[in-house]
Write an enzyme that holds these catalytic residues in place. Structure first.
Site, PDB file in Angstrom:
ATOM      1  N   PHE A   3      38.444  33.106  36.080  1.00  0.00           N
ATOM      2  CA  PHE A   3      37.693  33.014  34.837  1.00  0.00           C
ATOM      3  C   PHE A   3      38.631  33.216  33.658  1.00  0.00           C
ATOM      4  O   PHE A   3      39.640  33.923  33.764  1.00  0.00           O
ATOM      5  CB  PHE A   3      36.600  34.091  34.781  1.00  0.00           C
ATOM      6  CG  PHE A   3      35.475  33.900  35.759  1.00  0.00           C
ATOM      7  CD1 PHE A   3      34.280  33.307  35.365  1.00  0.00           C
ATOM      8  CD2 PHE A   3      35.612  34.321  37.073  1.00  0.00           C
ATOM      9  CE1 PHE A   3      33.247  33.144  36.262  1.00  0.00           C
ATOM     10  CE2 PHE A   3      34.574  34.156  37.983  1.00  0.00           C
ATOM     11  CZ  PHE A   3      33.386  33.563  37.582  1.00  0.00           C
ATOM     12  N   THR A  51      37.456  32.828  42.414  1.00  0.00           N
ATOM     13  CA  THR A  51      37.273  32.043  41.194  1.00  0.00           C
ATOM     14  C   THR A  51      38.048  32.691  40.054  1.00  0.00           C
ATOM     15  O   THR A  51      38.020  33.913  39.882  1.00  0.00           O
ATOM     16  CB  THR A  51      35.785  31.938  40.809  1.00  0.00           C
ATOM     17  OG1 THR A  51      35.080  31.246  41.840  1.00  0.00           O
ATOM     18  CG2 THR A  51      35.608  31.175  39.506  1.00  0.00           C
TER      19      THR A  51
END
Length: 288
Positions: free
Chosen positions: A174, A172
């Site tokens: 960010f 992921t």
């Protein structure tokens, strides 16, 4: 005075892990929603906000691209977090005892092979860390949670299996948001410029707008479109490019882009995370 960084979710969430990874000296503030995390910075309760923007398996995080341009905040850094999923249970539990695993629906979908192999039923929980907390509260030896090892530490659970996700490169990305822009920084690695724009209502406007990046040799690593205010005729684009606005090729490309747009707003200029290029084989998808 210790500075604070806000994130959406409960303690032990992957966003919490991202905060520890990127800003280990800052105190975390857990927020109920993305809007609350943004507002914490706007109100001065936190200096930064950690927001997930996209996942290598499931694509972009819903609502984030709508929130960023209106947030009043600026991107100051990016962080890539490897999503390592653990099967967490009460201390002393055995894998053979587990009948049900609780987590966010996305994580449940990422561990189908492991859960099927061990005949473990799936149960949708509030989120990853919230599911770990709930497993600890219910204290049922046959119930487990799918979450981070950080969640296990916080809620006193043991990991019965680690890295059980179907895709070993699950990552992921960010964005770290702050109240002020700083375009003077020059990182040791490649700089990234993120911006949003709306094209003029003329034939082939997007094609013409993108031409400046090609002719100036500027690499665009991300381009997404989404509707504005529910209007099918109003499309806004979100883009990441390699380089700094002060670089001559980037400056020329942005000048050409501006000619074909009705709105152009830079959201951030920041050093790329070193993992961006070490994960060349793990492309972050640009789909929902």
């Amino acid at each position: 005075m210790t500075q604070q960084i806000a994130f959406q979710g409960e303690p032990g969430a992957y966003s919490h892990q991202a905060c520890q990874q990127a800003r280990p000296d800052m105190q975390v503030i857990a927020c109920r929603t993305f809007e609350d995390a943004i507002e914490a910075v706007r109100q001065g309760h936190a200096q930064l906000a950690m927001l997930p923007v996209e996942n290598s398996i499931y694509g972009r995080v819903a609502d984030i691209h709508h929130l960023l341009p209106q947030s009043g905040l600026h991107i100051v850094d990016e962080v890539f977090v490897r999503v390592c999923i653990n099967l967490l249970a009460l201390p002393g539990s055995q894998l053979s005892q587990i009948r049900t695993a609780m987590s966010h629906s996305v994580l449940l979908g990422q561990c189908r092979t492991f859960l099927a192999r061990h005949s473990i039923q799936r149960r949708i929980g509030p989120d990853t860390a919230g599911s770990a907390r709930r497993v600890a509260e219910l204290a049922k030896p046959e119930l487990a949670a799918l979450a981070s090892d950080l969640a296990g530490e916080i809620y006193g659970l043991e990991s019965l299996a680690t890295n059980i996700e179907d895709h070993p490169n699950n990552t992921t990305r960010f964005l770290i948001m702050g109240p002020e822009a700083n375009h003077e920084r020059r990182g040791a690695s490649q700089m990234i410029t993120t911006f949003v724009f709306q094209v003029r209502n003329i034939p082939a406007a997007l094609y013409k707008a993108m031409g400046g990046f090609a002719t100036n040799g500027v690499n665009m690593t991300k381009l997404e479109s989404y509707m504005v205010d529910g209007n099918f005729a109003a499309t806004q684009f979100y883009a990441d490019i390699e380089g700094h606005p002060d670089d001559a090729p980037v400056r020329r490309a942005l000048e050409e882009l501006e000619y074909f747009t009705t709105m152009l707003r830079i959201l951030g200029v920041y050093p790329s995370d070193e993992q961006r290029y070490s994960r060349r084989g793990t492309h972050l998808r640009d789909t929902d």
